[in-house]
Design an enzyme around this catalytic site. Structure first.
Site, PDB file in Angstrom:
ATOM      1  N   ASN A   7       0.826  -1.223   0.000  1.00  0.00           N
ATOM      2  CA  ASN A   7       0.000   0.000   0.000  1.00  0.00           C
ATOM      3  C   ASN A   7       0.860   1.273   0.000  1.00  0.00           C
ATOM      4  OD1 ASN A   7      -2.526   1.617   2.074  1.00  0.00           O
ATOM      5  ND2 ASN A   7      -2.497   1.440  -0.127  1.00  0.00           N
ATOM      6  N   SER A  11      -1.213   0.400  -5.206  1.00  0.00           N
ATOM      7  CA  SER A  11      -2.613   0.723  -4.867  1.00  0.00           C
ATOM      8  C   SER A  11      -2.831   2.209  -4.559  1.00  0.00           C
ATOM      9  CB  SER A  11      -3.154  -0.180  -3.760  1.00  0.00           C
ATOM     10  OG  SER A  11      -2.445  -0.047  -2.560  1.00  0.00           O
ATOM     11  N   ASP A 119       5.021  -5.289  -9.340  1.00  0.00           N
ATOM     12  CA  ASP A 119       5.556  -4.593  -8.171  1.00  0.00           C
ATOM     13  C   ASP A 119       6.783  -3.769  -8.594  1.00  0.00           C
ATOM     14  OD1 ASP A 119       6.698  -3.848  -5.798  1.00  0.00           O
ATOM     15  OD2 ASP A 119       6.707  -5.863  -4.924  1.00  0.00           O
TER      16      ASP A 119
END
Ligand code: 4NP
Length: 157
Positions: A7, A11, A119
């Site tokens: 997070n 996101s 990622d």
């Protein structure tokens, strides 16, 4: 609700991009993000996420990382993971009575043959640019989907 691992990179980017596009589209929606891991709880988005996002006009003010909680199933009609691993975590926690949509954000980028937002944490600048490119495309599809859904009697699919 957009969900990644920490997070702090993907996101929050999805939250910022979707919030901007929803406002532009006149959609009245609650937008948030969380991580399946809580290691970065309380931290602002990664500085690289903020810098690359700001170059495209996105705002990360007041965002702080938090872990996804079971209560989030109560509040959000769409819970969208950035990759398959985080999707698996969400599915394993899904309450029997959750009637919303749990899936991958990239499923809304129908013209791209990409399933996951990679990622970028250990990547260079190109990883963060790629995250923005993918998320912008998917958020356009998601906005179109929600607009189409809100024109129908049943709101979520
Ligand atoms: P995110 O990126 O899941 O997009 O926020 C990551 C941030 C931190 C770590 C992994 C991914 N980490 O291992 O600390």
């Amino acid at each position: 609700m957009f969900v990644c691992l920490g997070n702090i990179c993907r996101s929050p980017t999805a939250q910022a991009v979707f919030a901007a596009r929803a406002a532009y589209a006149g959609l009245d929606v609650t937008v948030d993000s969380a991580g399946t891991g809580g290691w970065h709880e309380g931290q602002p988005p990664d500085i690289r996420t903020q810098e690359h996002g700001r170059q495209r006009g996105y705002v990360f003010t007041n965002m702080r990382a938090r872990a996804f909680t079971d209560e989030d199933f109560t509040w959000f009609d769409y819970i969208l993971a950035m990759d398959e691993k985080n999707l698996d975590v969400l599915k394993s926690r899904r309450p029997d009575d959750y009637n919303g949509h749990i899936g991958l954000l990239m499923d809304f980028a129908r013209d791209l043959d990409v399933k996951e937002v990679p990622d970028p944490y250990y990547s260079g600048a190109s990883g963060f640019v790629r995250v923005l490119d993918l998320i912008e495309t998917a958020c356009s599809g998601l906005i179109a989907h929600i607009k189409a859904q809100s024109a129908k009697p049943s709101q979520v699919s």
